[in-house]
Each structure stands twice: as structure tokens, then as C-alpha cells.
Scaffold this motif. Structure first.
Motif, PDB file in Angstrom:
ATOM      1  N   LEU A   6       4.060   6.960 -11.690  1.00  0.00           N
ATOM      2  CA  LEU A   6       3.872   6.402 -10.359  1.00  0.00           C
ATOM      3  C   LEU A   6       4.767   7.139  -9.374  1.00  0.00           C
ATOM      4  N   ASP A   7       4.326   7.181  -8.115  1.00  0.00           N
ATOM      5  CA  ASP A   7       5.148   7.725  -7.057  1.00  0.00           C
ATOM      6  C   ASP A   7       6.013   6.589  -6.508  1.00  0.00           C
ATOM      7  N   ALA A   8       7.333   6.738  -6.582  1.00  0.00           N
ATOM      8  CA  ALA A   8       8.252   5.657  -6.236  1.00  0.00           C
ATOM      9  C   ALA A   8       8.057   5.180  -4.797  1.00  0.00           C
ATOM     10  N   ASP A   9       7.896   6.108  -3.856  1.00  0.00           N
ATOM     11  CA  ASP A   9       7.749   5.716  -2.453  1.00  0.00           C
ATOM     12  C   ASP A   9       6.443   4.969  -2.214  1.00  0.00           C
ATOM     13  N   THR A  10       5.381   5.398  -2.865  1.00  0.00           N
ATOM     14  CA  THR A  10       4.087   4.732  -2.693  1.00  0.00           C
ATOM     15  C   THR A  10       4.052   3.377  -3.380  1.00  0.00           C
ATOM     16  N   ALA A  11       4.741   3.252  -4.523  1.00  0.00           N
ATOM     17  CA  ALA A  11       4.655   2.031  -5.327  1.00  0.00           C
ATOM     18  C   ALA A  11       5.480   0.890  -4.761  1.00  0.00           C
ATOM     19  N   LEU A  12       6.521   1.191  -3.985  1.00  0.00           N
ATOM     20  CA  LEU A  12       7.393   0.121  -3.494  1.00  0.00           C
ATOM     21  C   LEU A  12       6.609  -0.878  -2.649  1.00  0.00           C
ATOM     22  N   TRP A  13       6.913  -2.164  -2.903  1.00  0.00           N
ATOM     23  CA  TRP A  13       6.316  -3.297  -2.202  1.00  0.00           C
ATOM     24  C   TRP A  13       4.799  -3.385  -2.391  1.00  0.00           C
ATOM     25  N   ARG A  14       4.340  -2.868  -3.539  1.00  0.00           N
ATOM     26  CA  ARG A  14       2.935  -3.031  -3.909  1.00  0.00           C
ATOM     27  C   ARG A  14       2.878  -3.549  -5.340  1.00  0.00           C
ATOM     28  N   THR A  15       1.830  -4.297  -5.670  1.00  0.00           N
ATOM     29  CA  THR A  15       1.657  -4.813  -7.021  1.00  0.00           C
ATOM     30  C   THR A  15       0.972  -3.771  -7.891  1.00  0.00           C
ATOM     31  N   LEU A  16       1.050  -3.984  -9.210  1.00  0.00           N
ATOM     32  CA  LEU A  16       0.363  -3.079 -10.126  1.00  0.00           C
ATOM     33  C   LEU A  16      -1.145  -3.150  -9.923  1.00  0.00           C
ATOM     34  N   GLU A  17      -1.663  -4.330  -9.545  1.00  0.00           N
ATOM     35  CA  GLU A  17      -3.097  -4.440  -9.270  1.00  0.00           C
ATOM     36  C   GLU A  17      -3.484  -3.564  -8.081  1.00  0.00           C
ATOM     37  N   GLN A  18      -2.640  -3.547  -7.053  1.00  0.00           N
ATOM     38  CA  GLN A  18      -2.943  -2.715  -5.893  1.00  0.00           C
ATOM     39  C   GLN A  18      -2.865  -1.228  -6.226  1.00  0.00           C
ATOM     40  N   LEU A  19      -1.989  -0.891  -7.172  1.00  0.00           N
ATOM     41  CA  LEU A  19      -1.868   0.503  -7.579  1.00  0.00           C
ATOM     42  C   LEU A  19      -2.947   0.897  -8.577  1.00  0.00           C
ATOM     43  N   GLY A  20      -3.686  -0.109  -9.099  1.00  0.00           N
ATOM     44  CA  GLY A  20      -4.738   0.171 -10.066  1.00  0.00           C
ATOM     45  C   GLY A  20      -4.219   0.724 -11.370  1.00  0.00           C
ATOM     46  N   ALA A  21      -3.034   0.270 -11.797  1.00  0.00           N
ATOM     47  CA  ALA A  21      -2.406   0.812 -13.005  1.00  0.00           C
ATOM     48  C   ALA A  21      -2.016  -0.309 -13.942  1.00  0.00           C
ATOM     49  N   LEU A  22      -2.130  -0.050 -15.243  1.00  0.00           N
ATOM     50  CA  LEU A  22      -1.608  -0.910 -16.308  1.00  0.00           C
ATOM     51  C   LEU A  22      -2.040  -2.363 -16.136  1.00  0.00           C
ATOM     52  N   PRO A  23      -3.313  -2.678 -16.250  1.00  0.00           N
ATOM     53  CA  PRO A  23      -3.776  -4.063 -16.032  1.00  0.00           C
ATOM     54  C   PRO A  23      -3.174  -5.045 -17.032  1.00  0.00           C
ATOM     55  N   GLU A  24      -2.975  -4.624 -18.292  1.00  0.00           N
ATOM     56  CA  GLU A  24      -2.400  -5.541 -19.278  1.00  0.00           C
ATOM     57  C   GLU A  24      -0.982  -5.950 -18.885  1.00  0.00           C
ATOM     58  N   LEU A  25      -0.184  -4.995 -18.448  1.00  0.00           N
ATOM     59  CA  LEU A  25       1.178  -5.298 -18.014  1.00  0.00           C
ATOM     60  C   LEU A  25       1.161  -6.163 -16.757  1.00  0.00           C
ATOM     61  N   ALA A  26       0.233  -5.890 -15.851  1.00  0.00           N
ATOM     62  CA  ALA A  26       0.136  -6.689 -14.626  1.00  0.00           C
ATOM     63  C   ALA A  26      -0.167  -8.144 -14.945  1.00  0.00           C
ATOM     64  N   ARG A  27      -1.059  -8.383 -15.938  1.00  0.00           N
ATOM     65  CA  ARG A  27      -1.374  -9.765 -16.317  1.00  0.00           C
ATOM     66  C   ARG A  27      -0.159 -10.453 -16.920  1.00  0.00           C
ATOM     67  N   ALA A  28       0.592  -9.737 -17.747  1.00  0.00           N
ATOM     68  CA  ALA A  28       1.783 -10.329 -18.362  1.00  0.00           C
ATOM     69  C   ALA A  28       2.815 -10.705 -17.299  1.00  0.00           C
ATOM     70  N   ILE A  29       3.003  -9.848 -16.300  1.00  0.00           N
ATOM     71  CA  ILE A  29       3.968 -10.138 -15.228  1.00  0.00           C
ATOM     72  C   ILE A  29       3.509 -11.338 -14.418  1.00  0.00           C
ATOM     73  N   ARG A  30       2.213 -11.386 -14.096  1.00  0.00           N
ATOM     74  CA  ARG A  30       1.697 -12.513 -13.330  1.00  0.00           C
ATOM     75  C   ARG A  30       1.852 -13.827 -14.108  1.00  0.00           C
ATOM     76  N   THR A  31       1.655 -13.767 -15.438  1.00  0.00           N
ATOM     77  CA  THR A  31       1.810 -14.962 -16.260  1.00  0.00           C
ATOM     78  C   THR A  31       3.253 -15.459 -16.240  1.00  0.00           C
ATOM     79  N   LEU A  32       4.224 -14.534 -16.339  1.00  0.00           N
ATOM     80  CA  LEU A  32       5.636 -14.930 -16.326  1.00  0.00           C
ATOM     81  C   LEU A  32       6.057 -15.472 -14.960  1.00  0.00           C
ATOM     82  N   LEU A  33       5.493 -14.947 -13.880  1.00  0.00           N
ATOM     83  CA  LEU A  33       5.816 -15.466 -12.559  1.00  0.00           C
ATOM     84  C   LEU A  33       5.296 -16.885 -12.388  1.00  0.00           C
TER      85      LEU A  33
END
Length: 601
Positions: free
Chosen positions: A295-322
Motif C-alpha cells: 500500500l502507498d502510505a500517503d494514499t492509505a491514511l484515513w481510508r478503510t481497507l474496503e475503500q482501498l479494495g485490499a484484503l477483504p478477509e482482514l477488513a471483515r475481521a477488523i470490522r468484527t472486532l470494532l
């Protein structure tokens, strides 16, 4: 005790002169107190407002800079609270009989607020691809901050002038008291000297303290003198200098330096580290994590993994923990990033946290690509070695059988004892080789599951029945704890039996005589949890992560081949479940097998 009472009782002979001197001292003291109080009530309020307005404008500049640095971002939502707070501060700074220069700075600050709103509105309407803070926004904030500094400077100069006036009045009072003492020297030299000392010393201390404040020494303090009026002035003066010291102690540069140090520490960590806020947005990410996740650090800041279109499994796990910090973590916390020869395997862990009632999730990443390649090579080696060893071991066993049939040794002889040992060791070698073959089949996925529905309670009744006699022989109490009702599960019954046999056998081997082994099952959400708990010595924390690796044996009682738990883990994972260990030295161990109710996914 009032000074008037002292004079009436001690200096009756000089009553008239003492009363005049007392009137002068009281009038001067009250004037000093009034001057100091006015200085605190008027000038310090303005200084405090200027300080707050400056900090508020700097904080708003940081917030606007961070928001407007994102392409297409709008900062209008940041203005209402800021404008409300700023105008409240300006209202506090407005007072009667205010100087023209102060009024000009307040009007200038009010105009800067209006220009700031216009500039931010124009910045929010710009092209969605543009980023950066417009010059108009920066200019408005600079004018606002400059107005706060000018307001501070005007009131600070007024306070210095008032301090000098107090110093002058204090010196005049000292002189008057000295003249009074000289006038009454013929009547009562001793009484006059004592009176002059009692009244002049605190004033001189106050004058010295005021002079120190005028030289930017805000540690100056005036101690108690025993005269209530003078002490009132001293308390007001001390309050003023303490407030000035607190104001000058504010050091924004120090705060920024501490943040830079923290960023440097995070950047130097060998593992990847990502901090997600309460909305699942990436709040902070070190360079290692950006490289690992591609990932590009500057582009990724203040965006979710869903918005970046990356790692959907990890994004679901993070959303579940939140949503639920107590939710179970993924059974296999690994990620595959990249393709082909550039593919990397990442082991990750998620940790929910709360800071000032603000939830978030910390993601820690570790590159285990080389470790997984080594495991794959080891698996291939075990598979080939076990296959290659199977034929000669079988031939040796058959040869031993023929030798025993054609050349029997007499019972009780040394030859018969050695031959029996040879046969036992050959049998143990065959068993070990079969286990290696089983493990290699599980690793390679060539051992298909034969699923069938069964009540979990039946599985546990069967395993306790099989180990009832060995438990009695070992002096261990084997108990069964079942819920009233449990739904059936679709599993490979013989494979799960093998897992439970391994766990109960290990528990009995590591539990001393008089101990207890408990087998139980219960439903938790969409899973059935089967537990095997013992009262043995427990497993040290450093060794717990290795118990499921092949050929690893922990604890003081070794036995078996060290493959049972490795085989058990592979069987459970093929069923879509997970096996965990909970243990502490001296408190026994508990193995928990979680199997999904829906069967193998």
C-alpha cells in the motif's frame, strides 16, 4: 491582629502621629491591592484569552492542514465549533474602558474569522483531484494568531506598567513610613523603628518581586508578613505570577517533538504496525507495514481497507472486532499478498484497544514467508522419507518373523531377550512411520474426510469409555461434563476420535496420581467447543506456541512420537475448526477444539 490595634495598645503617647501613619499605610496598601487586583482581573483575562485563541488557531491550522491535504476533502465540518469557541473567547476579552488598540485587535480577529470561513468554503469547492491548504486559509489563520499575539503583547505591557507603578507606590510608602519614624523618634525611637520595619520590609519584598517579574522571572513570590492588608496584596501578586508562569510553560514545540519521537520509534519497528480508528480507517502505518501490504502510505491514511479494495478477509475481521471487542479472532491469522514468485505470507494479530473511550484496532504483521517455505520443504522431506522407509521396514519385519519361526530361541536366554527387544523396536518404528505418512497426507491434502452426523456427547462418551481403565490404573479421576442438549455435527468420526484420543492420552500422561482430567462440550455461537482439561504441571508460556509442531514434546513426562498434536491440529483445521491451548505452570492445561455446526466449509 490589625495594625491599628497594635498602635493603640503600644504607642499611646504617639497616637495622633501613629494614626496618620496608619492611614497612609492602609491607603497605600489598599491602592496597591486594588491596582494588583485590576491588573489580574483585566489584563490577565485578556492574556488568558489571547493564549487560548492562539492555541485554538494553531490546533485549527493543524486540523485544516490534515483535512485539506486529502484530495477532494471538505473541511466545513471543522469550522462551526472553532468559530463558536473563538467568538466566545473574543467576547470574554471585550470589557468596558478598553483601549483603542485592543478594540482594533479584537475587530481584526473577528474579521479574520469571517475570512477564514470564506476561504474554507472556497477550498471545499475546488477540484476533487487537488490537495493542499490554500493561501487564503493560511493567511486568515496567521492574522487570527497575530491578533492574539498583539492582544497578549498589549496587556502584557499594561501589566508591566502597572507593576512599575506598584513598585513606585511601594517605594513612596516606604519613604513616608521612614519620615514618620524619624518624626516620632523623640517620643518613642524603639516603637517607631519596629513599626517602620514591620511595614517597610513586606513592601520592599513586593517591590523586588515586581522588579523580577518585569525582567521575565515568573518564579518570584512574596511570602506572608503577618499584616493582613499587605498579605492580600502578596496573595494577588503570587496568583498573578503563577498564572504567568503557567502560560509561559506551554510549549507547543515540545509536544510536536514528542510526537516526532514516537513516529520515529514506530517507524523503526521490524514488524509491520497499523493503527485503525473507530471507523476502521488507517490512522497510522509504519513503512514496514506499507511495504508488506503493498500500500502507498500517503494514499492509505484515513481510508478503510474496503475503500482501498485490499484484503477483504482482514477488513471483515477488523470490522468484527470494532463491533465486538470480545469476538473470536480468525482461526488461521495469515495473509497472502502478491502473486507468483513475489507472493509473501504474513502472520498477523489483531488487538482491540480503547483510548479515552475511543475504540480502535492495532494490526501487527510479521513476514513468515521463509518459515512457511521451510515447513513445505520439511513436509515434502517427511513424505518422501516415510514412503522410502516403508518398504525396507516391512521387509525387515517379515524377515524377523521368518527368523523367529525357523530359529526360535529358548525362553529366558539372552538371545531371546535381545530378539524380543528387536521385534518391539521394529514395531515402534513401523508405528512412527505410519504416523509420518498420516501427517504427510494431511499436509498434502490427500486424506479425504468421510463425513457423518453424530451427537458430540456420543463422541465424548466413547472416548471416556476407552480411557476409563487406563485412568484408573494411573490413579486419575476421568470425568465427563456435558450440556443438556447439543446439536449434531458433520465430521469424520474416526478422525475426530483420533484427535480426542490424542488429547485424553496426553492429559492422562501429564496428570499425576490423584489428579483429575475433565472432558466436556458446549455450544458457543455457531461452534461446538470440546475441551479436555487436566490438573497436571501445565506448560510454560514460551513452549505453548510450539506444542502443535511435529516432533515437539513439552513437559517433564515425554512419551510417544511428538506427532499427535500436529496430526490433531491438521485434522481439526481440515474440518474448518481450530484447536487452542490454555495453560499456566502449576495450573494444568486445557485444550479446546472448536468445530463449526455447518460442517466443513
Amino acid at each position: 491582629m490589625r495594625l491599628r490595634t497594635r498602635l493603640l495598645l503600644g504607642f499611646g503617647a504617639v497616637l495622633a502621629t501613629a494614626v496618620i501613619g496608619l492611614g497612609l499605610s492602609l491607603g497605600s496598601a489598599r491602592e496597591l491591592a486594588d491596582a494588583s487586583r485590576r491588573m489580574v482581573e483585566q489584563n490577565f483575562v485578556a492574556i488568558d484569552v489571547a493564549s487560548d485563541l492562539r492555541r485554538l488557531s494553531e490546533a485549527q491550522q493543524l486540523a485544516l492542514t490534515e483535512r485539506l491535504s486529502v484530495p477532494g476533502a471538505s473541511a466545513l465540518d471543522l469550522l462551526p465549533v472553532f468559530e463558536q469557541d473563538a467568538r466566545q473567547l473574543l467576547a470574554r476579552a471585550t470589557r468596558p474602558r478598553q483601549s483603542v488598540l485592543e478594540l482594533e485587535q479584537l475587530q481584526r480577529a473577528d474579521a479574520a474569522l469571517s475570512k477564514l470561513r470564506i476561504a474554507v468554503e472556497e477550498a471545499s469547492l475546488r477540484d476533487s483531484d487537488s490537495a493542499g491548504v490554500p493561501t487564503a486559509v493560511i493567511d486568515a489563520l496567521l492574522v487570527l494568531r497575530d491578533s492574539a499575539l498583539s492582544l497578549y503583547r498589549l496587556n502584557h505591557e499594561a501589566m508591566l506598567r502597572a507593576g512599575k507603578s506598584i513598585s513606585t507606590q511601594a517605594q513612596r510608602l516606604s519613604l513616608a513610613l521612614g519620615l514618620l519614624a524619624g518624626f516620632t523618634v523623640l517620643i518613642g525611637v524603639i516603637a517607631s523603628v519596629r513599626l517602620a520595619q514591620r511595614l517597610s520590609e513586606p513592601m520592599e519584598r513586593l517591590a523586588r518581586a515586581v522588579q523580577r517579574v518585569s525582567q521575565q522571572d515568573f518564579e518570584a513570590r512574596v511570602g506572608p508578613s503577618g499584616v493582613r492588608e499587605v498579605d492580600s496584596v502578596a496573595r494577588s501578586f503570587n496568583d498573578m505570577t503563577a498564572a504567568l508562569r503557567r502560560f509561559h510553560a506551554i510549549n507547543l514545540d515540545r509536544l510536536l517533538d514528542e510526537r516526532r519521537r514516537l513516529d520515529a520509534v514506530i517507524a523503526d519497528i521490524d514488524d509491520g504496525l497499523v493503527l485503525f480508528d473507530e471507523h476502521g480507517r488507517i490512522e497510522r502505518m509504519n513503512p514496514v507495514a506499507a511495504l508488506q501490504l503493498r500500500l502507498d502510505a500517503d494514499t492509505a491514511l484515513w481510508r478503510t481497507l474496503e475503500q482501498l479494495g485490499a484484503l477483504p478477509e482482514l477488513a471483515r475481521a477488523i470490522r468484527t472486532l470494532l463491533d465486538d471487542p470480545n469476538a473470536p479472532l480468525p482461526a488461521h491469522p495469515e495473509l497472502s499478498v502478491g502473486d507468483g514468485a513475489d507472493q509473501r505470507t504474513l502472520l498477523y494479530s489483531l488487538l482491540p484497544f480503547s483510548e479515552s473511550q475511543r475504540p480502535g484496532v492495532i494490526l501487527v504483521l510479521r513476514d513468515v514467508t521463509e518459515a512457511r517455505r521451510f515447513e513445505h520443504l520439511r513436509t515434502q522431506f517427511v513424505l518422501r522419507a516415510s514412503h522410502e522407509l516403508r518398504t525396507p521396514i516391512t521387509s525387515m519385519r517379515m524377515a524377523l518373523g521368518l527368523l523367529q519361526a525357523k530359529s526360535p530361541f529358548a525362553k529366558g536366554t539372552r538371545e531371546e531377550e535381545l530378539f524380543s527387544t528387536l521385534v518391539e523396536e521394529m514395531q515402534r518404528m513401523m508405528t512412527l512411520n505410519e504416523r509420518l505418512l498420516d501427517l504427510s497426507r494431511l499436509y498434502s491434502g490427500t486424506a479425504p474426510l468421510e463425513l457423518g452426523a453424530i451427537d458430540p456427547r456420543e463422541l465424548l462418551r466413547r472416548v471416556t469409555s476407552r480411557f476409563e481403565l487406563p485412568a484408573k490404573e494411573a490413579g486419575v479421576v476421568l470425568t465427563l461434563d456435558l450440556s443438556d442438549e447439543l446439536p449434531e455435527i458433520d465430521v469424520d468420526i474416526s478422525a475426530i476420535d483420533r484427535v480426542l484420543d490424542n488429547l485424553v492420552s496426553n492429559a492422562l500422561r501429564h496428570t499425576p496420581s490423584g489428579g483429575r482430567v475433565e472432558v466436556g462440550a458446549r455450544r458457543r455461537g455457531g461452534e461446538i467447543e470440546i475441551s479436555v482439561a487436566d490438573t497436571g504441571d501445565g506448560i510454560p508460556a514460551p513452549e505453548q506456541a510450539r506444542v502443535f509442531e511435529p516432533f515437539v514434546q513439552v513437559g517433564r513426562k515425554a512419551g510417544g512420537s511428538g506427532l499427535g498434536l500436529a496430526i490433531s491440529r491438521e485434522i481439526v483445521q481440515q474440518h474448518g475448526g481450530r484447536i487452542r491451548l490454555f495453560s499456566a505452570p502449576g495450573s494444568g492445561s486445557t485444550f479446546v477444539v472448536s468445530l463449526p455446526l455447518g460442517g466443513v466449509g
